[in-house]
Design a protein around this motif. Sequence first.
Motif, PDB file in Angstrom:
ATOM      1  N   VAL A   1    -182.410  17.720 -18.249  1.00  0.00           N
ATOM      2  CA  VAL A   1    -181.192  18.014 -18.854  1.00  0.00           C
ATOM      3  C   VAL A   1    -179.995  18.169 -17.904  1.00  0.00           C
ATOM      4  N   THR A   2    -180.322  19.008 -17.070  1.00  0.00           N
ATOM      5  CA  THR A   2    -179.322  19.474 -16.066  1.00  0.00           C
ATOM      6  C   THR A   2    -179.150  18.051 -15.029  1.00  0.00           C
ATOM      7  N   SER A   3    -179.788  17.444 -14.645  1.00  0.00           N
ATOM      8  CA  SER A   3    -179.778  16.050 -13.940  1.00  0.00           C
ATOM      9  C   SER A   3    -178.744  15.270 -14.564  1.00  0.00           C
ATOM     10  N   GLN A   4    -179.118  14.901 -15.775  1.00  0.00           N
ATOM     11  CA  GLN A   4    -178.315  14.072 -16.460  1.00  0.00           C
ATOM     12  C   GLN A   4    -176.902  14.441 -16.735  1.00  0.00           C
ATOM     13  N   SER A   5    -176.634  15.813 -16.889  1.00  0.00           N
ATOM     14  CA  SER A   5    -175.338  16.432 -17.049  1.00  0.00           C
ATOM     15  C   SER A   5    -174.722  16.400 -15.881  1.00  0.00           C
ATOM     16  N   ASP A   6    -175.343  16.499 -14.510  1.00  0.00           N
ATOM     17  CA  ASP A   6    -174.791  16.571 -13.236  1.00  0.00           C
ATOM     18  C   ASP A   6    -174.306  14.808 -13.063  1.00  0.00           C
ATOM     19  N   LEU A   7    -174.863  14.022 -13.425  1.00  0.00           N
ATOM     20  CA  LEU A   7    -174.577  12.541 -13.290  1.00  0.00           C
ATOM     21  C   LEU A   7    -173.274  12.179 -13.856  1.00  0.00           C
ATOM     22  N   LEU A   8    -172.900  12.721 -15.112  1.00  0.00           N
ATOM     23  CA  LEU A   8    -171.677  12.446 -15.696  1.00  0.00           C
ATOM     24  C   LEU A   8    -170.686  13.429 -15.331  1.00  0.00           C
ATOM     25  N   LYS A   9    -170.949  14.454 -14.497  1.00  0.00           N
ATOM     26  CA  LYS A   9    -169.853  15.421 -13.836  1.00  0.00           C
ATOM     27  C   LYS A   9    -169.447  14.876 -12.550  1.00  0.00           C
ATOM     28  N   ILE A  10    -170.575  14.686 -11.801  1.00  0.00           N
ATOM     29  CA  ILE A  10    -170.308  14.355 -10.316  1.00  0.00           C
ATOM     30  C   ILE A  10    -169.941  12.940 -10.117  1.00  0.00           C
ATOM     31  N   ILE A  11    -170.049  11.724 -10.766  1.00  0.00           N
ATOM     32  CA  ILE A  11    -169.549  10.744 -10.490  1.00  0.00           C
ATOM     33  C   ILE A  11    -168.090  10.464 -10.354  1.00  0.00           C
ATOM     34  N   PRO A  12    -167.298  11.119 -11.484  1.00  0.00           N
ATOM     35  CA  PRO A  12    -165.834  10.892 -11.432  1.00  0.00           C
ATOM     36  C   PRO A  12    -165.075  11.766 -10.111  1.00  0.00           C
ATOM     37  N   ILE A  13    -165.964  12.981  -9.900  1.00  0.00           N
ATOM     38  CA  ILE A  13    -165.370  13.665  -8.790  1.00  0.00           C
ATOM     39  C   ILE A  13    -165.411  12.813  -7.562  1.00  0.00           C
ATOM     40  N   VAL A  14    -166.829  12.124  -7.293  1.00  0.00           N
ATOM     41  CA  VAL A  14    -166.804  11.349  -6.062  1.00  0.00           C
ATOM     42  C   VAL A  14    -165.988  10.283  -5.887  1.00  0.00           C
ATOM     43  N   LEU A  15    -165.710   9.449  -7.192  1.00  0.00           N
ATOM     44  CA  LEU A  15    -164.894   8.414  -7.111  1.00  0.00           C
ATOM     45  C   LEU A  15    -163.329   8.734  -6.715  1.00  0.00           C
ATOM     46  N   ALA A  16    -163.062   9.980  -7.250  1.00  0.00           N
ATOM     47  CA  ALA A  16    -161.884  10.315  -7.109  1.00  0.00           C
ATOM     48  C   ALA A  16    -161.628  10.840  -5.733  1.00  0.00           C
ATOM     49  N   VAL A  17    -162.462  11.470  -5.042  1.00  0.00           N
ATOM     50  CA  VAL A  17    -162.448  11.820  -3.596  1.00  0.00           C
ATOM     51  C   VAL A  17    -162.424  10.607  -2.627  1.00  0.00           C
ATOM     52  N   ILE A  18    -163.399   9.398  -2.718  1.00  0.00           N
ATOM     53  CA  ILE A  18    -163.331   8.326  -2.116  1.00  0.00           C
ATOM     54  C   ILE A  18    -162.087   7.694  -2.503  1.00  0.00           C
ATOM     55  N   LEU A  19    -161.446   7.643  -3.631  1.00  0.00           N
ATOM     56  CA  LEU A  19    -160.233   6.942  -3.792  1.00  0.00           C
ATOM     57  C   LEU A  19    -159.020   7.496  -2.893  1.00  0.00           C
ATOM     58  N   VAL A  20    -158.948   8.740  -2.935  1.00  0.00           N
ATOM     59  CA  VAL A  20    -157.877   9.449  -2.272  1.00  0.00           C
ATOM     60  C   VAL A  20    -158.006   8.919  -0.626  1.00  0.00           C
TER      61      VAL A  20
END
Length: 740
Positions: free
Chosen positions: A542-561
């Motif tokens: 459950v925690t892994s699936q929650s992490d997937l939804l939370k971390i993907i947008p953060i990683v994309l935003a960081v790389i985009l900047v």
Amino acid sequence: MRSRPDWTPARWLRIVLPTVVILIWFAAAGFGGPTFGKLSSVSSNDQASFLPASAESTEVQDWQKKFTDSDALPAIVVIESETAIAPSDLATYAALGEELGAVDGVQAPSGDATTSVAGPIPSEDRKAAEFVVPIVDTENIDTVVAELRTVVDDNLPPGTHGWVTGPGGLTADLVAAFGGIDGILLLVAVGAVFVILLLVYRSIVLPFLVLFTSIFALCAAILLVYLFALWGWISLSGQSQGILSILVIGAATDYSLLLVARFRESLGHVQSRWAAIGRAWRAAFEPIAASGATVILALLCLLFSDLNSNKSLGPIAAIGIVFSLLSALTLLPMLLAVFGRVAFWPFRPTFVGEHPHQHKHADEAQIAGLEDVRGLWRRVGTLIARRPRVTWIAALVLLIACAAGVTQLKANGVQQTDVILTQSDAVDGQKVVAEHFDAGSGSPVVIVAAEGDADAVLAAVTATDGIGTADFYTGAANPGTGGPAPEPVVKDGRVLIDATLESPPESAAAEGVVRELRESLPEVDPTVLVGGVTAISLDTNVTSQSDLLKIIPIVLAVILVILMLLLRSIVAPVLLIASVVLSYAAALGVSALVFNGVFDFPGADAAVPLFGFVFLVALGVDYNIFLMTRVREESLRIGTRPGILRGLGVTGSVITSAGVVLAATFAALAVIPILFLVQIAFIVAFGVLLDTVVVRSLLVPALSYDIGRAIWWPSRLWKDNLPNETASAPVEMDRVSSAN
């Protein structure tokens, strides 16, 4: 554009600088190398330690420590008989229990008890008996379990077979499976990289220089990781240890390939090796630094994870990338400066001057940017110049078709018995336990209930479908051996209830029982907590699936900047991000089909999609950074469309080589027979090759060529009408214009 004048250092500096830098790295390797074999001593593969403190199963573990005052991990010894076990034979089995309790690392008996081992407990069909052996020396659990197996083999009653299984046995076999990380994994990875470098450079010396750069970076990173783990600053596991080695070797080699390519190019324009390394370093610094920063920040985004295993991997892997960067930008330049053209022996670069003779082609006037590009990359560039829209649409359709398989990925976790891919005594024993006992025997669901509601909670637990037996924890090793029933142990107004599952403890059915208990028991006792092995697995998924939804947008935003700052553009970074996300989805889709249809895997760890995303997106952007920084450099000089073709032509071979190297290093993870690592190995290796061959070679350059200089919006490069800009529109469009 005026180039920076070349600088050749004084003679004393040419001697002192490389000597000091190389000695520093030798010292780091000298201290870090010996710690490589010590990483296992500060590594933990206990799944429970990966959970956050807020998880319900973690709270139950804290309560269990209050009741038992021990961190013992139970091992199940199961003995299967060819004939029915007579009651009179149990004395022989009891003697075996005494021997098991005497093994070093097994919990000592308390009070008047002669052993802490529970059993023998006969099965209903009288064809098997089991013992519960509490192991307290969990740091050396593989040694303890090996001794238990020796005791079992030496003391088996005639006509019987024995296994050591349960959480203790499975953990020991998992530790043994990770044992290859200290040597086999590194040898396979380094060997694969060496062969590829030999094929790429056809040089004897250069592969050693690049490998020294990678290995020294790994030694320095391991030293720091070991110290951090020893001091308790980070949590190290077998999987993060393996990923660290692969990531450092792959990343350091990739950065080295880019610098070496620039150095070789510079040697053709200047005679001085110091001037050449200066040019190469200045040209390669920005893309290498940006690439490293992208990967480091993407990995550090794992710190936002609620799962401790993910959270700890972030800084561990980031440390590895930091040293990969440092070695590629300090050690390798000094090695190249010392060896000069000899590094490429026997095919040394020839000095041809600043304006070498360009090979003439019949269509040279029509395709600006490909004037001195030859071979495969000239043909690819010609295809893009003549059919840009057809090329990128075809690549896009291919990726979308591959991504369609992502719906088949079964990343909901797997049973611990499915994690180990080789023969395992514990896995075999677990099958015997399931055949003769309740499948969850030895891995009970643990319920913490208020003392006042204890009887009602026990009744509710017993009535739950999927629960075989349930009883209070009394502290007795062998309850039911005569005399009055012992009273439940009470701590701080709470009692423990151990409930045995009818299903294997990490099966979907067992997780369903835990969910049912967590939904129904609060109606009886609002303070009740449900934990145990099954709950740990459930909370992890459950925690892994929650992490997937939370971390993907953060990683994309960081790389985009980072891409926006690097390329001074908005359009190009958005296109690059979209391309690597699509590439990730395509890799995951193909992987799902291969896992299900070829390897017949039972499923995948819930963390596999997240790890695959972080590595593929961060590393996939690397190759686009290598390409687009060179494209921007050439676009400033000759215009966007010629710059795209020129950038593709001069970086094509080096980036493809880097992709093959990285794919080979990650593929080496498959030598460790752990399901998670084998799946990550395939996803990343295939994804990197897909990204290198399709995305970076066709999709990105063709789409950029079709769009033209608008990809640089809103930078000045978008506004300026540079030389060849108008004349370098797609060839078929030029023909229409000339006809009109």
